[in-house]
Write a protein that holds these residues in place. Sequence first.
Motif, PDB file in Angstrom:
ATOM      1  N   LEU A  47      11.771   9.526  32.509  1.00  0.00           N
ATOM      2  CA  LEU A  47      10.424   9.989  32.828  1.00  0.00           C
ATOM      3  C   LEU A  47       9.463   8.811  32.774  1.00  0.00           C
ATOM      4  CD1 LEU A  47       8.518  12.493  33.268  1.00  0.00           C
ATOM      5  CD2 LEU A  47       8.213  12.503  30.783  1.00  0.00           C
ATOM      6  N   VAL A  48       8.568   8.738  33.743  1.00  0.00           N
ATOM      7  CA  VAL A  48       7.492   7.745  33.746  1.00  0.00           C
ATOM      8  C   VAL A  48       6.189   8.468  33.437  1.00  0.00           C
ATOM      9  CG1 VAL A  48       6.187   6.073  35.111  1.00  0.00           C
ATOM     10  CG2 VAL A  48       8.658   6.255  35.413  1.00  0.00           C
ATOM     11  N   VAL A  49       5.562   8.119  32.311  1.00  0.00           N
ATOM     12  CA  VAL A  49       4.248   8.664  31.953  1.00  0.00           C
ATOM     13  C   VAL A  49       3.216   7.669  32.456  1.00  0.00           C
ATOM     14  CG1 VAL A  49       2.760   9.440  30.089  1.00  0.00           C
ATOM     15  CG2 VAL A  49       5.229   9.787  29.924  1.00  0.00           C
ATOM     16  N   CYS A 148      15.027   5.924  24.477  1.00  0.00           N
ATOM     17  CA  CYS A 148      14.466   4.604  24.750  1.00  0.00           C
ATOM     18  C   CYS A 148      13.009   4.777  25.179  1.00  0.00           C
ATOM     19  CB  CYS A 148      15.245   3.910  25.866  1.00  0.00           C
ATOM     20  SG  CYS A 148      16.977   3.610  25.465  1.00  0.00           S
ATOM     21  N   LEU A 149      12.109   4.155  24.458  1.00  0.00           N
ATOM     22  CA  LEU A 149      10.681   4.254  24.738  1.00  0.00           C
ATOM     23  C   LEU A 149      10.175   2.886  25.152  1.00  0.00           C
ATOM     24  CD1 LEU A 149       9.636   6.420  21.657  1.00  0.00           C
ATOM     25  CD2 LEU A 149      10.132   7.209  23.980  1.00  0.00           C
ATOM     26  N   VAL A 150       9.614   2.802  26.359  1.00  0.00           N
ATOM     27  CA  VAL A 150       9.128   1.528  26.903  1.00  0.00           C
ATOM     28  C   VAL A 150       7.653   1.686  27.223  1.00  0.00           C
ATOM     29  CG1 VAL A 150       9.459  -0.249  28.658  1.00  0.00           C
ATOM     30  CG2 VAL A 150      11.418   1.114  27.878  1.00  0.00           C
ATOM     31  N   ASP A 151       6.797   1.107  26.387  1.00  0.00           N
ATOM     32  CA  ASP A 151       5.352   1.242  26.565  1.00  0.00           C
ATOM     33  C   ASP A 151       4.799   0.032  27.315  1.00  0.00           C
ATOM     34  OD1 ASP A 151       2.946   2.490  26.409  1.00  0.00           O
ATOM     35  OD2 ASP A 151       2.694   2.298  24.248  1.00  0.00           O
ATOM     36  N   ASP A 152       3.620   0.227  27.932  1.00  0.00           N
ATOM     37  CA  ASP A 152       2.972  -0.826  28.725  1.00  0.00           C
ATOM     38  C   ASP A 152       3.948  -1.453  29.726  1.00  0.00           C
ATOM     39  OD1 ASP A 152       0.266  -0.854  27.915  1.00  0.00           O
ATOM     40  OD2 ASP A 152       0.818  -1.771  26.019  1.00  0.00           O
ATOM     41  N   ALA A 153       4.638  -0.580  30.449  1.00  0.00           N
ATOM     42  CA  ALA A 153       5.662  -1.054  31.383  1.00  0.00           C
ATOM     43  C   ALA A 153       5.068  -1.861  32.533  1.00  0.00           C
ATOM     44  CB  ALA A 153       6.460   0.132  31.926  1.00  0.00           C
ATOM     45  N   GLN A 154       3.749  -1.741  32.752  1.00  0.00           N
ATOM     46  CA  GLN A 154       3.131  -2.552  33.815  1.00  0.00           C
ATOM     47  C   GLN A 154       3.173  -4.039  33.466  1.00  0.00           C
ATOM     48  OE1 GLN A 154       1.385  -0.595  31.774  1.00  0.00           O
ATOM     49  NE2 GLN A 154      -0.105  -1.932  30.782  1.00  0.00           N
ATOM     50  N   TRP A 155       3.437  -4.364  32.197  1.00  0.00           N
ATOM     51  CA  TRP A 155       3.498  -5.762  31.761  1.00  0.00           C
ATOM     52  C   TRP A 155       4.922  -6.224  31.477  1.00  0.00           C
ATOM     53  CZ3 TRP A 155      -1.154  -4.890  27.987  1.00  0.00           C
ATOM     54  CH2 TRP A 155      -2.350  -5.015  28.698  1.00  0.00           C
ATOM     55  N   VAL A 178      15.049   8.153  28.572  1.00  0.00           N
ATOM     56  CA  VAL A 178      14.242   6.948  28.760  1.00  0.00           C
ATOM     57  C   VAL A 178      12.849   7.385  29.197  1.00  0.00           C
ATOM     58  CG1 VAL A 178      14.015   4.731  29.935  1.00  0.00           C
ATOM     59  CG2 VAL A 178      16.286   5.662  29.496  1.00  0.00           C
ATOM     60  N   VAL A 179      11.839   6.973  28.445  1.00  0.00           N
ATOM     61  CA  VAL A 179      10.460   7.322  28.769  1.00  0.00           C
ATOM     62  C   VAL A 179       9.659   6.037  28.881  1.00  0.00           C
ATOM     63  CG1 VAL A 179       8.422   8.654  28.136  1.00  0.00           C
ATOM     64  CG2 VAL A 179      10.696   9.477  27.470  1.00  0.00           C
ATOM     65  N   PHE A 180       9.021   5.844  30.040  1.00  0.00           N
ATOM     66  CA  PHE A 180       8.171   4.679  30.286  1.00  0.00           C
ATOM     67  C   PHE A 180       6.708   5.108  30.212  1.00  0.00           C
ATOM     68  CE2 PHE A 180      12.038   4.090  32.815  1.00  0.00           C
ATOM     69  CZ  PHE A 180      12.441   2.818  32.440  1.00  0.00           C
ATOM     70  N   GLY A 181       5.879   4.276  29.625  1.00  0.00           N
ATOM     71  CA  GLY A 181       4.441   4.443  29.717  1.00  0.00           C
ATOM     72  C   GLY A 181       3.873   3.313  30.541  1.00  0.00           C
ATOM     73  N   THR A 182       3.152   3.634  31.610  1.00  0.00           N
ATOM     74  CA  THR A 182       2.639   2.582  32.482  1.00  0.00           C
ATOM     75  C   THR A 182       1.329   3.024  33.118  1.00  0.00           C
ATOM     76  OG1 THR A 182       3.243   1.039  34.263  1.00  0.00           O
ATOM     77  CG2 THR A 182       3.847   3.354  34.564  1.00  0.00           C
ATOM     78  N   ARG A 183       0.613   2.074  33.660  1.00  0.00           N
ATOM     79  CA  ARG A 183      -0.701   2.360  34.234  1.00  0.00           C
ATOM     80  C   ARG A 183      -0.591   2.807  35.684  1.00  0.00           C
ATOM     81  NH1 ARG A 183      -4.546  -2.551  31.880  1.00  0.00           N
ATOM     82  NH2 ARG A 183      -4.233  -2.043  29.677  1.00  0.00           N
ATOM     83  N   SER A 184      -1.681   3.336  36.198  1.00  0.00           N
ATOM     84  CA  SER A 184      -1.772   3.708  37.615  1.00  0.00           C
ATOM     85  C   SER A 184      -1.988   2.426  38.421  1.00  0.00           C
ATOM     86  CB  SER A 184      -2.952   4.663  37.822  1.00  0.00           C
ATOM     87  OG  SER A 184      -2.768   5.830  37.042  1.00  0.00           O
ATOM     88  N   PRO A 185      -1.796   2.431  39.730  1.00  0.00           N
ATOM     89  CA  PRO A 185      -1.358   3.549  40.573  1.00  0.00           C
ATOM     90  C   PRO A 185       0.150   3.721  40.543  1.00  0.00           C
ATOM     91  CG  PRO A 185      -1.784   1.653  41.935  1.00  0.00           C
ATOM     92  CD  PRO A 185      -2.133   1.243  40.522  1.00  0.00           C
ATOM     93  N   GLY A 186       0.600   4.852  41.101  1.00  0.00           N
ATOM     94  CA  GLY A 186       2.013   5.176  41.008  1.00  0.00           C
ATOM     95  C   GLY A 186       2.802   5.012  42.285  1.00  0.00           C
ATOM     96  N   ALA A 187       2.180   4.604  43.388  1.00  0.00           N
ATOM     97  CA  ALA A 187       2.908   4.511  44.658  1.00  0.00           C
ATOM     98  C   ALA A 187       3.888   3.353  44.619  1.00  0.00           C
ATOM     99  CB  ALA A 187       1.932   4.333  45.804  1.00  0.00           C
ATOM    100  N   GLY A 188       5.168   3.632  44.913  1.00  0.00           N
ATOM    101  CA  GLY A 188       6.171   2.581  44.995  1.00  0.00           C
ATOM    102  C   GLY A 188       6.394   1.933  43.645  1.00  0.00           C
ATOM    103  N   GLY A 189       6.640   0.626  43.655  1.00  0.00           N
ATOM    104  CA  GLY A 189       6.856  -0.099  42.427  1.00  0.00           C
ATOM    105  C   GLY A 189       8.291   0.013  41.953  1.00  0.00           C
TER     106      GLY A 189
END
Length: 589
Positions: A47-49, A148-155, A178-189
Amino acid sequence: MATVTSTSGVGSSVRPGRGVTLWGRRAQCGDLDGLLAEVRAGRSRALVVRGEPGIGKTALLRYAADTAPDFLVARAEGVESEMELPFAALHQLCGRMLGRLDRLPGPQREALGVAFGLRSGSAPDRFLVGLAVLGLLGEVAAEQPLLCLVDDAQWLDQASAQALAFVARRLDAESVGVVFGTRSPGAGGEFAGVRELALEGLSDADARAVLGTVIPGRLDERVRDRIIAECAGNPLALLELPRGVTTTAELAGGFGVAGPLPLAGRIEQSFLRQIAPLPETTRRLLLLAAAEPVGDSALLWRAAERLGISVEAAGPAETAGLLTIAARVTFRHPLIRSAVYRSTSPHERREAHRALAETTDPRRDPDRRAWHLAQGVFGPDEDIAAELDRSASRAQARGGLAAAAAFLQQSAALTPEPARRAKRALAAAQLMAQAGAFDAALRLLATAEAGPLEELQHAQVDLLRGQIAVASSRGKDAPPLLLKAAQRLEPIDVRLARETYLEALSAALYAPRFVTDRALQEVAEAARAAPAASRPTASDLLLDGQSLLVTEGYAAAAPTLKRAVSAFSAKDLSAEDGQRWLWIAWPSA
């Protein structure tokens, strides 16, 4: 009953029969409960939060950990200053699992060992690294459900992000969440294809409840409405912005949440109000902690001692709840780290990085030491530039193209000798382009062109500009740039010149909306006039056949194109020819 979970940036409340949940996040907590239930039943889930800074991603990841006492929990956190270090976040997540490395198949074990610097070898195949991580998580989960918790995945560094996204898309029956926390936007990536949970602001009612936990007294209703409207339901803003504002009059007379800064900047300003009253030695210690992203408390205290900062300096910061120093140094929120770092002067930051470099073990962590040295120097320094160059080579060997490019970019900036600076800038540009950072690559090319270049390097600049034009959909610019590069390469390297002619011809053939018939004809005629290959390969035959097709027509080209197609079907086709040119051979067939 209500409490405030300040470290997570969100208030919490009791949900009957299920323990603690979060203000305004009942549905999202339910999603996480469902994910954990699926994993307990032996079905892996990812899951991507996703949401803006302060919206509660970290709080939800903490909720998942708190409600999974029967799981083994592994964590990783993206850190902006570590984005250049390949596999740094992956090592955070898997470092304690490496005792099971010998259970993996040989090629996977070798790939992950090289990626983590446990053994020497050529750059690891990204596919094998992803398979190795998938296998490693499966081995752990065979003994106990794994979260598995991965926070600030944008970095995350690019290599880690690719590997973790690969794993998230392929988990099946391994009892892994596996749960990711990341910032917007969500298109692609990197995380495209992984189920997403988008977080929005709290409702007005929940926002009022959260605000009431930090401003419990009476507050002018108009002021309260303004705060709630300007915070737009962002939980961290509701919790942190009132801190340091001591009176209702201040709230009414200029509560600073509607200025030109984006929300993250306004939250940082709130943190700065909390930092400002602290003693100077405490603020210097906070800067050291902000500049040292690993969270190594032993390293922090060694660097602090070098700067004459005593252990007592930590007290006021810990009392204020800004950070915790235990086995690991952790800030209450990543925005505190960035607020501390950005609010200091360049001189103060250089001093902190120098202290960290001087206390980092050059044998255990040469790359991080080199990076701190680079941030701690003022002006060109060839010794440090050479260290960064070596770090780039190690990063590239581990498959970290973006990391290698970043090291080389910094190396070029610190190189005093113009020709060497141009050479390093060109090498950095080539790696940036391979990593997909085209704008950064073009800026580095401009740096390279400012220095003295040899003819081969001039040709490489033209070639790279053309390749970037192809990759970034600037089709009409590509053929003339590639043609110019090919013609420059002819007297220097016939093999490379012919490959560049094939790139130019391909760009002209497969971007018809942007390229005129005359431009296509010009490229094909130049390719036909190019020096012949002494021992034609599949790509040489393809170049000859395609250029004949444009200049002489199908009947003249067919025999050569048939030979080219046969060459691409042969068992002895080189891996390089297959990877680079098969997409052009298909339409020829």
